[in-house]
Enzyme design. Structure first.
Site, PDB file in Angstrom:
ATOM      1  N   LYS A  90      15.251  -1.309 -24.192  1.00 34.43           N
ATOM      2  CA  LYS A  90      14.604  -2.549 -23.741  1.00 34.43           C
ATOM      3  C   LYS A  90      13.911  -2.218 -22.424  1.00 34.43           C
ATOM      4  O   LYS A  90      14.494  -2.299 -21.353  1.00 34.43           O
ATOM      5  CB  LYS A  90      15.674  -3.625 -23.527  1.00 34.43           C
ATOM      6  CG  LYS A  90      15.201  -5.042 -23.623  1.00 34.43           C
ATOM      7  CD  LYS A  90      14.104  -5.423 -22.683  1.00 34.43           C
ATOM      8  CE  LYS A  90      14.474  -5.928 -21.332  1.00 34.43           C
ATOM      9  NZ  LYS A  90      13.262  -6.238 -20.514  1.00 34.43           N
ATOM     10  N   GLY A 122      14.121  -9.967 -20.211  1.00 32.77           N
ATOM     11  CA  GLY A 122      15.485  -9.557 -19.927  1.00 32.77           C
ATOM     12  C   GLY A 122      16.503 -10.586 -20.385  1.00 32.77           C
ATOM     13  O   GLY A 122      17.538 -10.239 -20.952  1.00 32.77           O
ATOM     14  N   VAL A 145      15.962 -10.405 -24.795  1.00 34.05           N
ATOM     15  CA  VAL A 145      16.312  -9.133 -25.452  1.00 34.05           C
ATOM     16  C   VAL A 145      17.483  -8.460 -24.723  1.00 34.05           C
ATOM     17  O   VAL A 145      18.447  -8.004 -25.345  1.00 34.05           O
ATOM     18  CB  VAL A 145      15.079  -8.201 -25.509  1.00 34.05           C
ATOM     19  CG1 VAL A 145      15.458  -6.843 -26.084  1.00 34.05           C
ATOM     20  CG2 VAL A 145      13.966  -8.836 -26.338  1.00 34.05           C
ATOM     21  N   GLY A 146      17.389  -8.418 -23.390  1.00 32.19           N
ATOM     22  CA  GLY A 146      18.456  -7.781 -22.608  1.00 32.19           C
ATOM     23  C   GLY A 146      19.787  -8.500 -22.813  1.00 32.19           C
ATOM     24  O   GLY A 146      20.833  -7.857 -22.956  1.00 32.19           O
ATOM     25  N   GLU A 190      22.663   1.722 -12.698  1.00 35.79           N
ATOM     26  CA  GLU A 190      21.920   2.332 -11.584  1.00 35.79           C
ATOM     27  C   GLU A 190      21.180   1.199 -10.892  1.00 35.79           C
ATOM     28  O   GLU A 190      20.201   0.678 -11.422  1.00 35.79           O
ATOM     29  CB  GLU A 190      20.923   3.370 -12.117  1.00 35.79           C
ATOM     30  CG  GLU A 190      21.559   4.534 -12.833  1.00 35.79           C
ATOM     31  CD  GLU A 190      22.333   5.471 -11.909  1.00 35.79           C
ATOM     32  OE1 GLU A 190      22.302   5.280 -10.680  1.00 35.79           O
ATOM     33  OE2 GLU A 190      22.973   6.394 -12.434  1.00 35.79           O
ATOM     34  N   CYS A 227      14.314   2.722  -5.590  1.00 35.30           N
ATOM     35  CA  CYS A 227      15.705   2.377  -5.273  1.00 35.30           C
ATOM     36  C   CYS A 227      16.278   3.334  -4.247  1.00 35.30           C
ATOM     37  O   CYS A 227      17.155   2.996  -3.472  1.00 35.30           O
ATOM     38  CB  CYS A 227      16.536   2.439  -6.541  1.00 35.30           C
ATOM     39  SG  CYS A 227      16.361   4.014  -7.390  1.00 35.30           S
ATOM     40  N   GLU A 284      17.444  -5.141   0.184  1.00 33.24           N
ATOM     41  CA  GLU A 284      16.450  -4.245  -0.407  1.00 33.24           C
ATOM     42  C   GLU A 284      15.122  -4.996  -0.472  1.00 33.24           C
ATOM     43  O   GLU A 284      15.019  -6.026  -1.130  1.00 33.24           O
ATOM     44  CB  GLU A 284      16.913  -3.845  -1.807  1.00 33.24           C
ATOM     45  CG  GLU A 284      16.001  -2.844  -2.453  1.00 33.24           C
ATOM     46  CD  GLU A 284      16.460  -2.477  -3.858  1.00 33.24           C
ATOM     47  OE1 GLU A 284      16.727  -3.394  -4.659  1.00 33.24           O
ATOM     48  OE2 GLU A 284      16.539  -1.277  -4.149  1.00 33.24           O
TER      49      GLU A 284
END
Ligand code: NAD
Length: 478
Positions: A174, A207, A210-211, A249, A283, A383
């Site tokens: 995906k 997301g 499908v996720g 991750e 990241c 972040e």
């Protein structure tokens, strides 16, 4: 752009075939340089996802029994097929994502190379071990769901897929819906490799559709996810229902510790590169620059000098270092952080709100460096995912280490020093999956992943392969 020149992306890949999704939602994809709609993608839905999972499950029965030699052969075919269209892949990445030429080149090379790296690991890996009177076999887990972000689409798909197939799993991928054009071309390459139907399936969709279906489906044994910490937590929560294995991750706010003996003429330009990698959308970017108070003035001079050397602009030009951000939303988010940094009392050394001089459109951000940043400010903790660096000063090395670890993340860290032993001593006390000394190096096979909220598990090398395997012991009497 006229509606006729808008590219239609209306196929997903299930059971070895390009098929029209059952899902009918259309999404516009916008070129980050021109801000024009360049393609429209038809998004897959839960039904498509279930079909992909069923195809992967059917293929698993045979694929999980393939020999190491057969899997090596498949990985070689995948490598060759991706490499064959490397130039096209680079061009599409530049247009759709805004990755500069050097970055697109590196990403495609990394993507094709991941199959070769995995071959090496497979060649050396022993799936069967004898422990006392037990025969322990490292078995594949079943069908694996791979969920990837937009910031290096090819690399994430190829590496995760290579490792899962090496382990004997079949996969449902995906990718990010924002990378639909890159995914379409990559899928054509992977299809050309000629693997049996169902071994890999690619379902581009949202997301939360499908996720989420991959996360809840009982026939998915493991999810390997790269993306934000927020979504990673959602996946982990959902996955536990059916006790799926997870590799996560996630995000980072990596410290870059400049020790007092560092050669600033090298360390500071490097810090700028490390802090703004991938247009700032990395990241692993070293976005918290920790510098000794005693050298603060010199650091500021070097930073100003280094920022002047950075070319921001059209990613298709070979000398561009920083291209645009991926979407208007990402642009607005980063501008918001710059405003917030100012509002919280940090001082702008370079950059600031708005676009760089000479650029009147596109999602371009000025490379921005804040100084006098306090550890509790949001620009020191969150972040940002844009080319924004926060500089904090420290008095002693102990302070520097404490500040480096004062974060919920633990993905990467960087240390610069003229004294290797001193740098190693600091590195050993920083809580991060990888710590780089005096640079940033490519070292294939080395584990990648984070401590704390940067994730769970590791990718690459034997560590990465074993995350897709489950030991099964058969014990006999004497
Ligand atoms: P994201 O978390 O928004 O999306 C990542 C993927 O997850 C996309 O395919 C998305 O469609 C999907 N997704 C979204 N909601 C979902 C849900 N409820 N269930 C299942 N899947 C869902 O991340 P992004 O914006 O695409 O990427 C940026 C983030 O990724 C940053 O936080 C960055 O740090 C992180 N990242 C981490 C690494 C790493 O290796 N640690 C590498 C690159 C990016």
């Amino acid at each position: 752009m006229s509606p006729t020149s808008i590219k239609q992306i209306d196929q997903i890949y299930i059971n070895g075939e390009f098929v029209t999704p059952h899902g009918s939602e259309m999404m516009d994809l916008i070129n980050p340089v021109t801000e024009q709609v360049v393609s429209q993608v038809r998004l897959a839905d839960e039904i498509d996802t279930q079909r992909a999972i069923a195809a992967a499950k059917a293929a698993y029965a045979t694929f999980s029994k393939t020999s190491k030699a057969q899997r090596i052969q498949y990985l070689q075919q995948l490598h060759d097929a991706v490499l064959a269209r490397a130039n096209e892949l680079e061009t599409v990445m530049i247009t759709e994502y805004g990755g500069p030429v050097w970055m697109a080149h590196g990403t495609v090379a990394c993507a094709s190379d991941s199959f070769l790296q995995t071959i090496k690991i497979l060649q050396e890996y022993d799936f069967v071990r004898q422990i006392g009177r037990a025969n322990v076999v490292m078995e594949p887990l079943g069908v694996v769901g791979l969920i990837t972000p937009w910031n290096a689409n090819y690399g994430f798909i190829c590496n995760k897929m290579a490792t899962a197939l090496a382990a004997g799993s079949t996969v449902v991928i995906k990718p990010s819906e924002l990378s639909a054009a890159q995914t379409q071309l990559l899928t054509e390459c992977l299809h050309d490799a000629g693997l049996p139907p169902g071994v890999f399936n690619i379902v581009t969709g949202r997301g939360d559709v499908v996720g989420a279906e991959i996360t809840r489906h009982p026939d998915i044994a493991k999810i390997s996810f790269t993306g934000s910490t927020l979504v990673g937590k959602t996946i982990a929560r959902g996955a536990v229902e059916t006790m799926k294995r997870v590799t996560l991750e996630l995000g980072g706010k990596s410290p870059n510790v400049i020790l007092d003996d560092a050669d600033l003429a090298t360390a500071i330009p490097l810090a700028l590169t490390i802090g703004t990698l991938n247009n700032g959308q990395a990241c692993l970017a070293g976005t918290r620059l920790l510098v000794p108070e005693s050298r603060f003035e010199e650091v500021k001079q070097q930073l100003k000098k280094a920022v002047l050397q950075v070319k921001v602009g059209d990613p298709a030009q070979s000398d561009t270092q920083i291209g645009p951000l991926v979407t208007a939303k990402q642009y607005a988010r980063v501008q918001g952080y710059i405003r917030q940094g100012i509002a919280e009392g940090a001082e702008l050394l370079c950059g600031g709100e708005g676009r760089p001089e000479g650029l009147s459109s596109g999602y371009f951000v000025r490379p921005t460096v804040f100084v006098n940043v306090m550890p509790d400010m949001s620009i020191a903790r969150e972040e940002i995912f844009g080319p924004v660096i926060s500089v904090l000063t420290y008095k002693t090395v102990e302070d520097a280490i404490a500040m480096a670890n004062d974060t919920v993340y633990g993905l990467h860290a960087y240390v610069s020093s003229a004294d290797r032993e001193k740098a190693r001593a600091v590195a050993s006390q920083i809580v991060a999956g990888r710590v780089f000394i005096n640079g940033m190096y490519d070292e294939p096979g080395v584990p990648f992943g984070g401590f704390k909220q940067s994730g769970i598990g590791r990718e690459f090398g034997t560590y990465g392969l074993e995350a897709y395997l489950e030991p099964k012991a058969t014990i006999e009497n004497e």
